[in-house]
Design a protein around this motif. Structure first.
Motif: not given
Length: 472
Positions: A303, A465, A402, A434, A463, A313, A316, A426-429
């Motif tokens: 990151q 989450v 991710d 997403q 981002e 994190y 997360t 679910y981690v998304s940029c």
């Protein structure tokens, strides 16, 4: 015979009313939505339409009649040209407001998700010099500003070499960057030194169209440990010039702990398939987080906002609600940052990643930190994460995913649905992709929590989450 270009209208006295998902602002003209860059809600402008479709148009401001009370002063001399940090004219709290709105709009409009109460977005403590990685491009086709053109440039006498960022929409033009506010100032010092030295030695800059020139790219990586990596990418394999430059850089910047080079003679700039040579120091640097050290190589994904990555994190890990008894799958694990970060609270963590070098770093990171309950596999996610893989390794209690901006492949989603974990984090940029993936998971999972995190101040990127719970 070429088609005659339409004369598009100039519209006076137009108010900017909102921000769109991709960062451009919005005005409405006779029920037509117009997308406009470099303006903020509350600005009153004269608007030149530059492109018109049936349901929307694009435009640019030609004159500001009045400025919004919510407008901030741009701090970068390259604002409006390089294409980055487009939101620096918007106060940071306003940026966060629109990013939060972007997440809600994507999840409800694209994903059709019934949302719980969304937590307020976590802002970044640093809004300047927050990136740990930047890439700059050499080009023999320098982008000239209007001021330079109006001065009556003599192209025969002018040095048209540049080292900086590509101009959006002009693939072979590069804006020469004097000062960038994204990375620690050592990045500016190194870049400007290299450019001036190449000018002095008359080194050739890359010609993208005709495929020639010595100097191609530089990549600078910094870390919270104080270590510094510089990767110099050459196009032509000229040993004498290369060694002269690298020796000079090493002498001028002893703080560089990892000085590497690549000779990339192929058509594109990607280095994942290239041989990296160590000129001085180590072939990696370290990042640290909560007492853990993470090895970052020249091809590693990490990151780019180190301090805010820690917050991402932590969210997360909190969403995963691990008790120490869970089998966790960490999809798109990269260098195993999340896998190793949560490992102390899980029974076992299995990480999967496409880039083989990143998986080797992930294994090293586990060993280096005394972590012995992780396993890592390299390969295309849709080929690795199959029903056979799940049957062999066990159904996960928790899946952490991710993925890249494009989101997850349909086959990966099918495998997750087959695995039926109790929880998915679910981690998304990219909240848009997403949202699409969440709609596909909706048959078995409901969204329980949503936490946006701002990793990229002064841009529209955000981002997000999401915690999903298996339906009963």
């Amino acid at each position: 015979m070429s088609r005659k270009k339409k004369n598009l209208p100039l519209i006076e006295n137009v108010e900017i009313i909102d921000i769109a998902a991709e960062g451009k602002a919005i005005a409405k003209v006779d029920d037509l939505v117009v997308f406009i860059p470099y303006v903020v809600p509350g600005d009153i402008i004269d608007l030149q339409i530059t492109r018109k479709k049936n349901k929307y148009a694009e435009g640019k401001p030609t004159r500001f009649i009045s400025y919004s009370p919510d407008r901030a002063e741009a701090f970068c001399e390259h604002f409006g040209i390089c294409g980055g940090c487009k939101w620096q004219i918007l106060p940071y709290q306003e940026q966060l407001k629109f990013k939060q709105k972007q997440v809600i709009d994507n999840l409800t409009r694209i994903g059709k998700i019934e949302l719980p109460e969304i937590q307020p977005i976590l802002g970044s403590e640093k809004t300047e010099f927050y990136r740990n990685k930047l890439e700059f491009t050499f080009s023999n086709k320098k982008w000239l500003t209007l001021e330079q053109l109006n001065e009556g440039v003599n192209f025969e006498d002018m040095n048209m070499n540049a080292l900086g960022f590509h101009i959006p929409g002009c693939f072979d033009k590069v804006l020469d960057i004097n000062k960038c506010w994204l990375q620690d100032d050592i990045s500016n010092q190194i870049r400007n030194f290299i450019r001036e030295y190449c000018f002095k030695k008359d080194y050739t800059f890359f010609d993208l169209r005709n495929r020639g020139g010595l100097m191609r790219n530089i990549i600078i990586r910094t870390s919270t440990t104080g270590e510094l990596m510089l990767i110099v990418v050459f196009y032509e394999n000229e040993r004498e010039q290369r060694e002269d430059l690298l020796t000079t850089i090493a002498d001028a910047f002893p703080q560089i702990t990892s000085l590497l080079y690549i000779v990339n003679e192929k058509a594109n700039d990607t280095i994942t398939d290239q041989t990296v040579v160590t000129w001085k120091g180590n072939d990696f640097i370290y990042e640290q987080m909560e007492g853990l050290k993470f090895k970052i190589g020249p091809k590693s994904f990490y990151q780019t906002n180190s301090e805010q990555a820690s917050n991402l994190y932590k969210v997360t890990r909190d969403f995963a609600e691990l008790t120490g008894n869970e089998l966790v799958y960490d999809l798109y694990t990269g260098t195993g940052t999340i896998a190793n970060f949560v490992s102390s609270q899980a029974q076992k963590v299995i990480g999967i990643e496409y880039v083989e070098d990143a998986i080797e770093d992930a294994k090293f990171n586990s060993k280096n930190n005394g972590i012995n309950n992780t396993l890592f596999y390299a390969g295309d996610m849709k080929d690795i994460l199959t029903q056979d893989f799940i049957n062999e390794h066990g159904r996960p209690d928790v899946v952490i995913t991710d993925p890249p901006r494009a989101g997850m492949h349909d086959d990966v989603i099918e495998s997750i649905l087959f695995a039926e974990p109790k929880r998915i984090v679910y981690v998304s940029c990219n909240p848009a992709t997403q949202a699409r993936d969440l709609s596909l998971l909706d048959e078995k999972y409901k969204v329980e929590k949503v936490q946006p995190v701002d990793m990229f101040p002064h841009t529209h990127h955000v981002e997000n989450v999401v915690l999903l719970i298996k339906r009963q």
